[in-house]
Scaffold this motif. Structure first.
Motif, PDB file in Angstrom:
ATOM      1  N   ARG A 190      55.059  40.317  58.966  1.00 44.05           N
ATOM      2  CA  ARG A 190      53.807  39.682  59.388  1.00 44.05           C
ATOM      3  C   ARG A 190      53.014  40.578  60.331  1.00 44.05           C
ATOM      4  O   ARG A 190      51.783  40.695  60.214  1.00 44.05           O
ATOM      5  CB  ARG A 190      54.124  38.349  60.067  1.00 44.05           C
ATOM      6  N   MET A 191      53.705  41.207  61.276  1.00 47.65           N
ATOM      7  CA  MET A 191      52.994  42.041  62.233  1.00 47.65           C
ATOM      8  C   MET A 191      52.311  43.213  61.551  1.00 47.65           C
ATOM      9  O   MET A 191      51.142  43.527  61.838  1.00 47.65           O
ATOM     10  CB  MET A 191      53.962  42.544  63.305  1.00 47.65           C
ATOM     11  N   LEU A 192      52.984  43.873  60.620  1.00 43.36           N
ATOM     12  CA  LEU A 192      52.377  45.016  59.931  1.00 43.36           C
ATOM     13  C   LEU A 192      51.257  44.571  58.987  1.00 43.36           C
ATOM     14  O   LEU A 192      50.271  45.293  58.817  1.00 43.36           O
ATOM     15  CB  LEU A 192      53.455  45.792  59.177  1.00 43.36           C
ATOM     16  N   ALA A 193      51.401  43.409  58.380  1.00 44.06           N
ATOM     17  CA  ALA A 193      50.315  42.896  57.546  1.00 44.06           C
ATOM     18  C   ALA A 193      49.101  42.529  58.392  1.00 44.06           C
ATOM     19  O   ALA A 193      47.956  42.843  58.039  1.00 44.06           O
ATOM     20  CB  ALA A 193      50.791  41.682  56.748  1.00 44.06           C
ATOM     21  N   ASP A 194      49.328  41.881  59.528  1.00 50.14           N
ATOM     22  CA  ASP A 194      48.223  41.530  60.422  1.00 50.14           C
ATOM     23  C   ASP A 194      47.538  42.791  60.946  1.00 50.14           C
ATOM     24  O   ASP A 194      46.301  42.840  61.043  1.00 50.14           O
ATOM     25  CB  ASP A 194      48.737  40.713  61.603  1.00 50.14           C
ATOM     26  N   ALA A 195      48.337  43.791  61.310  1.00 47.90           N
ATOM     27  CA  ALA A 195      47.754  45.042  61.809  1.00 47.90           C
ATOM     28  C   ALA A 195      46.926  45.714  60.725  1.00 47.90           C
ATOM     29  O   ALA A 195      45.835  46.233  60.991  1.00 47.90           O
ATOM     30  CB  ALA A 195      48.861  45.971  62.300  1.00 47.90           C
ATOM     31  N   PHE A 196      47.410  45.706  59.490  1.00 48.01           N
ATOM     32  CA  PHE A 196      46.647  46.277  58.384  1.00 48.01           C
ATOM     33  C   PHE A 196      45.309  45.557  58.231  1.00 48.01           C
ATOM     34  O   PHE A 196      44.255  46.198  58.078  1.00 48.01           O
ATOM     35  CB  PHE A 196      47.461  46.168  57.091  1.00 48.01           C
ATOM     36  N   ALA A 197      45.327  44.233  58.286  1.00 50.55           N
ATOM     37  CA  ALA A 197      44.101  43.461  58.123  1.00 50.55           C
ATOM     38  C   ALA A 197      43.117  43.730  59.256  1.00 50.55           C
ATOM     39  O   ALA A 197      41.901  43.716  59.041  1.00 50.55           O
ATOM     40  CB  ALA A 197      44.428  41.974  58.058  1.00 50.55           C
ATOM     41  N   GLU A 198      43.611  43.971  60.452  1.00 47.93           N
ATOM     42  CA  GLU A 198      42.716  44.234  61.570  1.00 47.93           C
ATOM     43  C   GLU A 198      42.208  45.670  61.564  1.00 47.93           C
ATOM     44  O   GLU A 198      41.053  45.929  61.904  1.00 47.93           O
ATOM     45  CB  GLU A 198      43.414  43.934  62.897  1.00 47.93           C
ATOM     46  N   GLU A 206      43.316  40.750  48.718  1.00 48.88           N
ATOM     47  CA  GLU A 206      44.320  39.848  49.277  1.00 48.88           C
ATOM     48  C   GLU A 206      45.685  40.520  49.153  1.00 48.88           C
ATOM     49  O   GLU A 206      46.132  40.834  48.042  1.00 48.88           O
ATOM     50  CB  GLU A 206      44.318  38.508  48.554  1.00 48.88           C
ATOM     51  N   LEU A 207      46.327  40.747  50.288  1.00 50.67           N
ATOM     52  CA  LEU A 207      47.670  41.321  50.329  1.00 50.67           C
ATOM     53  C   LEU A 207      48.662  40.183  50.499  1.00 50.67           C
ATOM     54  O   LEU A 207      48.598  39.428  51.470  1.00 50.67           O
ATOM     55  CB  LEU A 207      47.792  42.309  51.490  1.00 50.67           C
ATOM     56  N   ARG A 208      49.581  40.080  49.545  1.00 47.95           N
ATOM     57  CA  ARG A 208      50.583  39.021  49.574  1.00 47.95           C
ATOM     58  C   ARG A 208      51.975  39.648  49.701  1.00 47.95           C
ATOM     59  O   ARG A 208      52.355  40.506  48.907  1.00 47.95           O
ATOM     60  CB  ARG A 208      50.533  38.198  48.290  1.00 47.95           C
ATOM     61  N   VAL A 209      52.713  39.188  50.707  1.00 48.06           N
ATOM     62  CA  VAL A 209      54.092  39.645  50.894  1.00 48.06           C
ATOM     63  C   VAL A 209      54.960  38.395  51.030  1.00 48.06           C
ATOM     64  O   VAL A 209      55.348  38.004  52.140  1.00 48.06           O
ATOM     65  CB  VAL A 209      54.238  40.559  52.133  1.00 48.06           C
ATOM     66  N   VAL A 214      50.302  36.574  54.042  1.00 46.59           N
ATOM     67  CA  VAL A 214      49.131  36.717  53.171  1.00 46.59           C
ATOM     68  C   VAL A 214      47.951  37.047  54.074  1.00 46.59           C
ATOM     69  O   VAL A 214      47.664  36.294  55.008  1.00 46.59           O
ATOM     70  CB  VAL A 214      48.823  35.433  52.374  1.00 46.59           C
ATOM     71  N   VAL A 215      47.289  38.176  53.823  1.00 45.69           N
ATOM     72  CA  VAL A 215      46.111  38.546  54.607  1.00 45.69           C
ATOM     73  C   VAL A 215      45.041  39.078  53.669  1.00 45.69           C
ATOM     74  O   VAL A 215      45.330  39.519  52.553  1.00 45.69           O
ATOM     75  CB  VAL A 215      46.431  39.620  55.681  1.00 45.69           C
ATOM     76  N   GLN A 216      43.805  39.032  54.135  1.00 46.47           N
ATOM     77  CA  GLN A 216      42.701  39.655  53.422  1.00 46.47           C
ATOM     78  C   GLN A 216      42.221  40.859  54.220  1.00 46.47           C
ATOM     79  O   GLN A 216      42.153  40.821  55.451  1.00 46.47           O
ATOM     80  CB  GLN A 216      41.561  38.659  53.201  1.00 46.47           C
ATOM     81  N   ALA A 217      41.887  41.929  53.502  1.00 53.43           N
ATOM     82  CA  ALA A 217      41.494  43.178  54.148  1.00 53.43           C
ATOM     83  C   ALA A 217      40.592  43.958  53.207  1.00 53.43           C
ATOM     84  O   ALA A 217      40.337  43.540  52.071  1.00 53.43           O
ATOM     85  CB  ALA A 217      42.736  43.997  54.501  1.00 53.43           C
ATOM     86  N   VAL A 218      40.097  45.088  53.671  1.00 53.94           N
ATOM     87  CA  VAL A 218      39.288  46.064  52.938  1.00 53.94           C
ATOM     88  C   VAL A 218      37.841  45.571  52.793  1.00 53.94           C
ATOM     89  O   VAL A 218      37.585  44.464  52.305  1.00 53.94           O
ATOM     90  CB  VAL A 218      39.873  46.402  51.551  1.00 53.94           C
ATOM     91  N   GLU A 219      36.923  46.414  53.181  1.00 55.57           N
ATOM     92  CA  GLU A 219      35.512  46.076  53.127  1.00 55.57           C
ATOM     93  C   GLU A 219      35.057  45.828  51.686  1.00 55.57           C
ATOM     94  O   GLU A 219      35.464  46.536  50.763  1.00 55.57           O
ATOM     95  CB  GLU A 219      34.687  47.219  53.738  1.00 55.57           C
ATOM     96  N   GLY A 220      34.214  44.848  51.500  1.00 57.17           N
ATOM     97  CA  GLY A 220      33.697  44.518  50.178  1.00 57.17           C
ATOM     98  C   GLY A 220      33.463  43.028  50.067  1.00 57.17           C
ATOM     99  O   GLY A 220      33.609  42.281  51.042  1.00 57.17           O
ATOM    100  N   PRO A 221      33.114  42.554  48.874  1.00 56.55           N
ATOM    101  CA  PRO A 221      32.849  41.122  48.682  1.00 56.55           C
ATOM    102  C   PRO A 221      34.047  40.285  49.084  1.00 56.55           C
ATOM    103  O   PRO A 221      35.183  40.583  48.695  1.00 56.55           O
ATOM    104  CB  PRO A 221      32.565  41.012  47.183  1.00 56.55           C
TER     105      PRO A 221
END
Length: 275
Positions: A190-198, A206-209, A214-221
């Protein structure tokens, strides 16, 4: 990025770190009791020039840090949260290498029984510190070179060290899976996924582990409903290895350890999260 910063329950984090440390101690004892223990301690690891000895020495430094400094006075260093720790800790690489080599020459350069005893002392020191009431105090601060952290957040960084380097140890010594504590792996995932999203903000992917993050990341729609157009899914250990530079994106896709769909779903440009 997550709607708000994740908070960690102090008692649960301390319990996970105690369990993961205990599992590591048992693994080191088994290693040092093997008939080929002397040879095993000199095996190379995936961490540059470090042998298993240096890896164990580095782990000892990391788990000894809390008991050695828990009573240090607070000097007023700038606040440091977990994403910023992930972003900045790589700059300490040369210092961490120096510490590991020095510690390897002080307690980890002898026969296997001496190595096991040295690791036992480090583990016992951490377990003793975790049993103190301060370890479960949500208001307690703890200062490191990079800044002032909530003590619970610092314990999460020790979970990263013990989970990631236990996996390094397993990689060096053979195919047998290391028996990670489930809550330790969950917190690190969770910590590494949250850090990636930030650190890679946006809502295009949507990154699902499962079952931990589950986090959303990367600029775009930004996706709002239905099936997301760009989805990356993998298991916790594969994500941890990708996020820390221990696994190759293409290899993970080819081995079906990771699935990626959508034109924006190739995340290799943004990895590793923690160098």
């Amino acid at each position: 990025m997550p709607a708000k910063s994740r908070t960690y329950q102090p008692a649960r984090v301390a319990a996970a770190l105690a369990a993961q440390t205990g599992a590591l101690r048992d693994a080191v004892r088994r290693l040092c009791e093997r008939p080929d223990a002397e040879e095993s301690l000199t095996r190379p690891t995936r961490l540059g020039e470090w042998r298993v000895r240096e890896l164990l020495a580095h782990l000892a430094v990391q788990i000894e840090w809390l008991p050695a400094h828990l009573d240090d006075p607070v000097e007023g260093r700038a606040p440091l949260d977990l994403p910023r720790w992930v972003e900045r800790v790589g700059a300490l690489g040369p210092l961490l290498d120096e510490q590991a080599r020095a510690r390897a020459a002080d307690g980890f350069d002898g026969d296997p029984a001496s190595v096991a005893a040295a690791f036992d002392r480090a583990a016992d020191a951490l377990l003793g510190a975790l049993a103190r009431p301060e370890a479960a105090d949500p208001a307690r601060r703890f200062e490191i070179r990079l800044g002032s952290m909530a003590l619970t957040d610092f314990l999460v960084t020790r979970l990263v060290e013990t989970v990631v380097h236990a996996d390094d140890l397993a990689d060096a010594l053979g195919p047998d899976a290391f028996p990670h504590d489930r809550q330790a792996v969950a917190a690190v995932t969770r910590m590494l996924a949250d850090a990636f999203a930030e650190l890679v903000p946006g809502g295009a992917v949507e990154l699902r582990v499962p079952p931990y993050a589950v986090v959303q990341a990367v600029e775009g729609p930004r996706h709002t409903r239905g099936t997301p157009p760009n989805v990356v899914e993998t298991d916790p250990l594969t994500w941890i290895r990708l996020a820390t530079g221990r696994a190759d994106w293409a290899d993970a896709v080819d081995s079906a350890a990771l699935s990626a769909s959508g034109e924006r779903s190739d995340l290799r440009t943004y990895l590793p999260v923690l160098a």
